[in-house]
Design a protein around this motif. Structure first.
Motif, PDB file in Angstrom:
ATOM      1  N   SER A 190       0.963  -0.999   0.219  1.00 51.88           N
ATOM      2  CA  SER A 190      -0.040  -0.358  -0.017  1.00 51.88           C
ATOM      3  C   SER A 190       0.676   1.513   0.315  1.00 51.88           C
ATOM      4  O   SER A 190       0.971   2.716   0.344  1.00 51.88           O
ATOM      5  N   GLU A 191       1.998   1.286  -0.421  1.00 46.34           N
ATOM      6  CA  GLU A 191       3.147   2.400  -0.407  1.00 46.34           C
ATOM      7  C   GLU A 191       2.683   3.399  -1.106  1.00 46.34           C
ATOM      8  O   GLU A 191       2.466   2.686  -2.262  1.00 46.34           O
ATOM      9  N   PRO A 192       2.641   4.683  -1.213  1.00 47.02           N
ATOM     10  CA  PRO A 192       2.208   5.236  -2.414  1.00 47.02           C
ATOM     11  C   PRO A 192       3.629   5.405  -3.486  1.00 47.02           C
ATOM     12  O   PRO A 192       4.612   5.081  -2.747  1.00 47.02           O
ATOM     13  N   LEU A 193       3.557   5.223  -4.785  1.00 48.86           N
ATOM     14  CA  LEU A 193       4.434   5.494  -5.941  1.00 48.86           C
ATOM     15  C   LEU A 193       4.197   6.508  -6.526  1.00 48.86           C
ATOM     16  O   LEU A 193       3.106   7.165  -6.391  1.00 48.86           O
ATOM     17  N   THR A 194       5.243   6.364  -7.626  1.00 48.85           N
ATOM     18  CA  THR A 194       4.927   7.693  -8.391  1.00 48.85           C
ATOM     19  C   THR A 194       3.417   7.691  -9.796  1.00 48.85           C
ATOM     20  O   THR A 194       3.302   6.163  -9.596  1.00 48.85           O
ATOM     21  N   PRO A 195       3.578   7.882 -10.107  1.00 47.94           N
ATOM     22  CA  PRO A 195       2.119   8.109 -11.388  1.00 47.94           C
ATOM     23  C   PRO A 195       2.106   6.945 -12.102  1.00 47.94           C
ATOM     24  O   PRO A 195       1.301   6.103 -13.297  1.00 47.94           O
ATOM     25  N   LEU A 196       2.970   6.939 -12.512  1.00 43.40           N
ATOM     26  CA  LEU A 196       3.589   6.179 -13.676  1.00 43.40           C
ATOM     27  C   LEU A 196       3.661   4.905 -13.393  1.00 43.40           C
ATOM     28  O   LEU A 196       3.617   3.799 -14.104  1.00 43.40           O
ATOM     29  N   LEU A 197       4.314   4.546 -11.819  1.00 45.65           N
ATOM     30  CA  LEU A 197       4.536   2.793 -11.405  1.00 45.65           C
ATOM     31  C   LEU A 197       2.437   2.837 -11.318  1.00 45.65           C
ATOM     32  O   LEU A 197       2.586   1.498 -11.058  1.00 45.65           O
ATOM     33  N   GLU A 198       2.731   3.538 -10.431  1.00 45.53           N
ATOM     34  CA  GLU A 198       0.827   3.225 -10.650  1.00 45.53           C
ATOM     35  C   GLU A 198      -0.292   2.431 -11.083  1.00 45.53           C
ATOM     36  O   GLU A 198      -0.849   1.116 -12.006  1.00 45.53           O
TER      37      GLU A 198
END
Length: 236
Positions: free
Chosen positions: A163-171
């Protein structure tokens, strides 16, 4: 879907034209390393060769010796003439595999240049550009097999489960992986489920691949590569 359907005759026509234009002598040269019989069984037999060499790379063996052991497995293989490869290609299998540095299809399947058509991305996703590349492989190059290959310890699947936040591209990259996840699965089960999901997506999202599969022109399978043993296992 309608747009994909409209593209089918154009792609198939292009493939037929390309095949017809290739000289018989060039075809023979490019097919020199194609295994006889079923392409899937050919891949699995090649992997047995790799796995045997891979498991010999134990502790106490120097990096140079490890490479020598790996290279030795290619003594049973062959390499297509470089001059023929400069003129064209006739790969006998296509792979959708992870971009992970530990997953090297030519090694895993003891293959030389010109044998394997490859689509690689973190998490072995069925993404738009990858599917389009496979449409070309099947419709134009007449590749008879697509294998979606997941692998042990896949970081992309692990990230999709967290659930760690990621960059928009990784999401965006992880969206299809998250769509494949099932509650209660451990990492290995999730990796296998993701490979199955990606394989199923190929015909769901491509009219070209769906038609080719229905007509028996391509077989689509999913598999799991265990890094420790070097073995590839088919998934149901």
């Amino acid at each position: 879907m309608a747009a994909g359907a409209l593209a089918v005759p154009k792609l198939l026509a292009g493939g037929a034209s390309a095949a017809d234009a290739m000289a018989p002598s060039l075809k023979t040269s490019l097919d020199a390393c194609t295994p006889p019989g079923d392409a899937l069984q050919g891949l699995l037999e090649r992997n047995k060769r790799f796995s045997k060499a891979w498991q010999a790379l134990g502790e106490g063996v120097s990096p140079k010796k490890r490479m020598a052991l790996k290279v030795s497995m290619f003594e049973e293989g062959c390499q297509i003439d470089r001059m023929a490869l400069a003129e064209g290609q006739r790969p006998w299998a296509a792979l959708v595999s992870c971009a992970d540095a530990r997953v090297a299809p030519e090694w895993i399947f003891s293959a030389g240049s010109g044998e394997l058509f490859q689509v690689r991305v973190a998490g072995n996703n069925a993404y738009d550009d990858g599917i389009a590349s496979l449409e070309y492989a099947v419709a134009v190059l007449e590749v008879p097999l697509i294998l979606v290959l997941g692998h042990s310890g896949c970081g992309a699947v692990k990230a999709a489960m967290a659930s760690e936040p990621l960059t928009p591209l990784l999401e965006d990259l992880l969206k299809p992986i998250r769509a494949s996840l099932k509650s209660g699965d451990d990492l290995t089960q999730a990796i296998e489920g993701n490979a199955r999901f990606a394989a199923a997506q190929l015909t769901k999202r491509s009219a070209v691949l769906k038609e080719a599969q229905a007509n028996g022109k391509v077989t689509i399978k999913s598999a799991f590569f265990d890094i420790k043993s070097g073995r590839v296992s088919l998934l149901d």
